[in-house]
Design a protein around this motif. Structure first.
Motif, PDB file in Angstrom:
ATOM      1  N   GLU A 145      24.921  52.809  27.499  1.00  0.00           N
ATOM      2  CA  GLU A 145      23.883  53.137  26.378  1.00  0.00           C
ATOM      3  C   GLU A 145      23.260  52.095  25.471  1.00  0.00           C
ATOM      4  O   GLU A 145      22.316  52.009  25.065  1.00  0.00           O
ATOM      5  N   ASP A 146      24.259  51.199  25.368  1.00  0.00           N
ATOM      6  CA  ASP A 146      23.824  49.856  24.301  1.00  0.00           C
ATOM      7  C   ASP A 146      22.944  49.066  25.207  1.00  0.00           C
ATOM      8  O   ASP A 146      22.172  48.604  24.604  1.00  0.00           O
ATOM      9  N   GLU A 166      18.094  58.907  19.705  1.00  0.00           N
ATOM     10  CA  GLU A 166      19.670  58.608  20.185  1.00  0.00           C
ATOM     11  C   GLU A 166      20.087  59.604  21.287  1.00  0.00           C
ATOM     12  O   GLU A 166      20.714  59.189  22.162  1.00  0.00           O
ATOM     13  N   ALA A 167      19.667  60.694  21.189  1.00  0.00           N
ATOM     14  CA  ALA A 167      20.209  61.659  22.119  1.00  0.00           C
ATOM     15  C   ALA A 167      19.532  61.775  23.381  1.00  0.00           C
ATOM     16  O   ALA A 167      19.883  61.860  24.511  1.00  0.00           O
ATOM     17  N   SER A 179      12.772  51.774  22.867  1.00  0.00           N
ATOM     18  CA  SER A 179      12.609  52.261  21.368  1.00  0.00           C
ATOM     19  C   SER A 179      11.819  53.238  21.105  1.00  0.00           C
ATOM     20  O   SER A 179      10.588  53.065  20.833  1.00  0.00           O
ATOM     21  N   ARG A 208      29.117  54.091  27.217  1.00  0.00           N
ATOM     22  CA  ARG A 208      28.984  53.265  25.856  1.00  0.00           C
ATOM     23  C   ARG A 208      28.185  52.030  26.039  1.00  0.00           C
ATOM     24  O   ARG A 208      26.976  51.764  25.318  1.00  0.00           O
ATOM     25  N   ARG A 240      19.553  51.038  25.145  1.00  0.00           N
ATOM     26  CA  ARG A 240      18.895  51.075  23.709  1.00  0.00           C
ATOM     27  C   ARG A 240      18.414  49.984  23.391  1.00  0.00           C
ATOM     28  O   ARG A 240      17.667  49.760  22.393  1.00  0.00           O
ATOM     29  N   VAL A 290      18.231  58.693  24.769  1.00  0.00           N
ATOM     30  CA  VAL A 290      18.833  57.577  25.373  1.00  0.00           C
ATOM     31  C   VAL A 290      20.205  57.928  25.963  1.00  0.00           C
ATOM     32  O   VAL A 290      20.719  57.714  27.155  1.00  0.00           O
ATOM     33  N   ARG A 291      21.155  58.722  24.918  1.00  0.00           N
ATOM     34  CA  ARG A 291      22.332  59.247  25.716  1.00  0.00           C
ATOM     35  C   ARG A 291      22.369  59.923  26.912  1.00  0.00           C
ATOM     36  O   ARG A 291      22.911  59.975  27.944  1.00  0.00           O
ATOM     37  N   THR A 340      16.648  64.023  19.287  1.00  0.00           N
ATOM     38  CA  THR A 340      16.503  62.678  18.567  1.00  0.00           C
ATOM     39  C   THR A 340      16.318  61.511  19.423  1.00  0.00           C
ATOM     40  O   THR A 340      16.821  61.787  20.835  1.00  0.00           O
TER      41      THR A 340
END
Length: 204
Positions: free
Chosen positions: A189-190, A92-93, A197, A186, A193, A95-96, A90
């Protein structure tokens, strides 16, 4: 029978490449553990099983070697970031995984230190500039590959997104270097993020 001059030249070049690589490998381990100021030329030479004079012969001084090592190491981390994005299922994954791969070692903070060093050593700027060019070019290629592999897209385009990613990561690393704060996954990641995109194509 004596070796021909051409054979001797090849042997000399090979030996030089091996010595240079040994010094870079030894310096990398020491610099990542203790930083530029915490390592001496003698320690680097001893760790590489070479002579201190060989450090100055191949690199001139410790700061030049530090920049060379930092530039090499950040490109190694770039490959790890690419692998993390390829494995993700995904956005999100992705980016992490990319953030954690980027900041899981001291290579990027070390590269930031090399960048700052250029302010008073402009003669070292070309090596850092070459490394940025390689980071951006390879990051764009990797982004295109990830987008195609997963069927994702990005409104800004792979080139802009790749540059945005590195700007965010280097900003996080710079804050760590300046404050000495521990890595906050965190927050990192923020930050990434906010500028990255990757989204499924059908979402647009």
């Amino acid at each position: 029978m004596e070796a021909s001059p051409r054979h001797h030249a090849r042997a000399t070049r090979q030996g030089g490449r091996e010595t240079r690589a040994a010094l870079i490998d030894a310096a990398s381990e020491l610099f990542l553990a203790r930083g530029l100021s915490g390592v001496s030329i003698s320690e680097i030479a001893r760790a590489a099983d070479r002579f201190p004079s060989q450090v100055t012969y191949y690199f001139g001084d410790k700061e030049t070697l530090f920049v060379e090592v930092s530039c090499r190491d950040v490109l190694i981390v770039r490959a790890a970031i690419e692998r993390a994005a390829e494995r993700a299922r995904t956005p999100e994954a992705a980016v992490r995984g990319m953030v954690r791969a980027a900041l899981s070692s001291e290579s990027i903070p070390s590269f930031v230190e090399a960048m700052l060093l250029v302010r008073r050593r402009p003669d070292l700027a070309p090596r850092v500039s070459e490394t940025f060019d390689a980071l951006h070019a390879e990051a764009q290629r990797a982004a295109e590959s990830v987008l195609a592999r997963h069927g994702w897209t990005t409104p800004a385009g792979p080139a802009a997104q790749s540059r945005a990613f590195w700007s965010a990561i280097i900003g996080v690393a710079l804050e760590r270097v300046a404050t000495g704060a521990a890595f906050d996954a965190r927050a990192a990641e923020d930050a990434v993020r906010a500028v990255l995109s990757f989204v499924p194509a059908e979402s647009l």
